[in-house]
Design an enzyme around this catalytic site. Structure first.
Site, short mmCIF file in Angstrom:
data_model
loop_
_atom_site.label_atom_id
_atom_site.label_comp_id
_atom_site.label_asym_id
_atom_site.label_seq_id
_atom_site.Cartn_x
_atom_site.Cartn_y
_atom_site.Cartn_z
N SER A 61 47.15 45.50 14.78
CA SER A 61 46.10 45.83 15.61
C SER A 61 44.82 44.94 14.63
O SER A 61 44.08 44.20 15.63
CB SER A 61 45.66 47.18 15.58
OG SER A 61 46.82 47.89 16.32
N ALA A 260 41.93 47.09 5.95
CA ALA A 260 40.65 47.80 5.51
C ALA A 260 40.62 49.31 6.03
O ALA A 260 40.44 50.38 5.40
CB ALA A 260 39.55 47.02 5.98
N HIS A 403 54.42 54.86 17.87
CA HIS A 403 54.40 55.26 16.31
C HIS A 403 55.05 56.61 16.15
O HIS A 403 55.48 56.83 14.93
CB HIS A 403 53.11 55.20 15.57
CG HIS A 403 52.75 53.77 15.06
ND1 HIS A 403 53.39 53.09 14.53
CD2 HIS A 403 51.40 53.16 15.45
CE1 HIS A 403 52.85 51.91 14.30
NE2 HIS A 403 51.69 52.04 14.69
N ASP A 440 47.85 43.40 21.49
CA ASP A 440 47.58 42.77 20.13
C ASP A 440 48.83 42.91 19.50
O ASP A 440 48.87 41.85 18.42
CB ASP A 440 46.71 43.68 19.56
CG ASP A 440 46.83 45.20 19.65
OD1 ASP A 440 47.90 45.39 20.36
OD2 ASP A 440 46.41 45.81 18.81
#
Length: 512
Positions: A61, A260, A403, A440
């Protein structure tokens, strides 16, 4: 009243002809089927070199949104770090050298922490192995690894191999051992579930955990016996000769994740002097170093600071005095804001943002619709009121439910999204706007690995759709497009000149 151009990013919606546990193909999707049949569409690449990742590496993503928003291939941290290791400059990195010099000068401990996984989405175990070798070469006496286990970007029970490789390397170098293990569910939360982060933090810093084992492998075996797969391993401390390892003043901690979003929360726990999300008995006086920048507000050293792209889609829209809206639920909000803007936290002039809270459930297969209905309500309102020239939104469902590995729930998620797309299509066509639908990366397009017949919880490397919905006549002008070609296509339909920094090409040619 403005005619809105809307970009819909269906997170984790890959394209595959196979119907083998393909939640997207096998779900009941009348709206998607009609859009795919009636409007101009193509398939584009969202993985590998085409998005700045190593060859064959699945997209994710963060990478996807950076490439879409910047309109150029942005070389990712994984590729940059791999290059530094290959060129033997990794060990000369100033931040890494400072962390190592600190422990040598003070005869203290070097702690490495991060996702011990070959997944390549948040980290790569090869970077951890390289760091251990460099520490040995530079004369560090004690290295302790605090291993976060994956099971999400890798098969659910696959950590044994990574742990064995690490144990073997540390033993061979006579350097230390794995001092704690935590499932990423705890150590890498990104949704302000601080009770989870607290458990991981206390295991690492205070050697205070619900479970204590004699080795990382034993911790893994005991977790499996409790029916907890890698992702959900309860933070566990490892003792050697009855001794537990804590993080002490003057130690160095290097966080080895390069992505991050799931590294921020625990980093704030380590570094914030006024941290108040859970009780801490002390503020650590340590050298805290992160591989990349997780948050500009963090007080730490950064080994690979970000390069700031200029003239991203958001910036170009601002310079052309256009209004824009970014909207997503919590799980994907950073992606349509921070990542889409090329790593900038600040909003552009004329840019509004709407954050819809994600549902508070343990795993999203328990609520496959997530917050899609609320996101859609806000989107339809925004299209109807004509306030925005451009809207970027993300639907998290096909990724987050994908997921979980729950095939039935993933199909339900896709069917919810189909209903949302019907509402968006009607609103856009009614107001003579433009809508682009893409993804994405893939995920729900393969819910079971055909080779192993086990749940497949990771992303796929499949191509993703790119569709235009609107009244304009459009033809595919670019074969073999990629995510970085989306922003130029949006500028094209909006009659805005493409800046030279955007090296992507327009995917559709529109009749003027």
């Amino acid at each position: 009243m403005k005619k809105t151009t809307l970009l819909v990013i269906l997170d984790g919606w890959g394209y595959s002809e196979s119907d083998y546990f393909n939640a997207i193909k096998n779900a009941n999707t009348p709206t998607w089927d009609s859009i795919w049949q009636d409007f101009p569409r193509t398939l584009i690449s969202a993985s590998s070199l085409e998005v700045g990742l190593p060859r064959g590496q699945m997209g994710n993503s963060e990478v996807g949104h950076v490439n879409i928003g910047c309109g150029r291939v942005v070389y990712q941290e994984l590729t940059k770090i791999d290059k530094a290791i290959e060129e033997k400059t990794f060990g000369n990195n100033k931040a890494i050298c400072d962390a190592i010099d600190n422990v040598i000068q003070k005869d203290s401990n070097l702690h490495l922490m991060g996702l011990l996984s070959p997944g390549g989405v948040h980290s790569h175990e090869e970077h951890i192995f390289e760091m251990i070798k460099i520490a040995k070469q530079k004369g560090v006496k004690r290295v302790y690894l605090h291993a976060f286990l994956d099971g999400r970007d890798t098969p659910p029970r696959s950590a044994e191999s990574s742990i064995k490789k690490t144990d073997d390397l540390l033993q061979k170098l006579n350097l230390g051992y794995i001092a704690s293990v935590s499932g990423r569910y705890y150590a890498m939360d990104r949704d302000n579930r601080w009770d989870r982060v607290e458990k991981a933090y206390n295991a690492i810093v205070n050697a205070d955990a619900e479970f204590v084992c004699n080795s990382a492998l034993e911790a893994l075996e005991e977790s499996y016996a409790r029916d907890q797969s890698d992702e959900f391993v309860i933070p566990t401390c490892i003792q050697k000769d009855g001794k537990l390892i804590k993080v002490e003043d003057n130690d160095s901690v290097i966080f080895m994740n390069f992505r991050a979003d799931r590294a921020r929360e625990i980093s704030h726990a380590f570094t914030d002097e006024n941290f108040d999300h859970f009780p801490k008995d002390r503020h650590l006086n340590i050298n805290f170093t992160t591989l990349t920048e997780y948050d500009s507000k963090l007080k730490c050293n950064v080994a690979f600071p970000p390069e700031q792209p200029v003239n991203t889609l958001g910036e170009v829209l601002m310079k052309n005095h256009k209004t824009q809206l970014r909207i997503a639920e919590t799980e994907k909000y950073p992606h349509v804001t921070f990542f889409f803007n090329g790593g900038k936290e600040d909003q552009f002039e004329g840019e509004d943002r709407i954050l819809i809270p994600s549902p508070k459930v343990a795993t999203y297969d328990l609520q496959p619709e997530m917050s899609a209905p609320e996101v859609t309500d806000k989107l339809v309102d925004a299209i109807n009121n004509g306030k925005y020239d451009c809207i970027v939104c993300n639907y998290a469902n096909s990724d987050m439910v994908g997921h979980t590995g729950n095939y039935e729930a993933a199909m339900q998620a896709i069917e919810y999204l189909d209903k949302c797309l019907a509402r968006l299509k009607d609103a856009i066509l009614e107001h003579d706007g433009n809508m682009f639908i893409t993804a994405d990366h893939g995920n729900a397009d393969m819910m079971v690995n055909p080779k192993t017949q086990k749940p497949h919880t990771a992303h796929t490397t499949n191509l993703v759709p790119f569709v235009y919905v609107g009244h304009k006549k459009a033809q595919v002008a670019l074969e073999h497009g990629k995510l970085s070609d989306i922003a130029p296509t949006i500028l094209n339909v909006m009659n805005i000149a493409q800046p030279q920094e955007m090296t992507g090409k327009t995917i559709f040619k529109f009749e003027k």
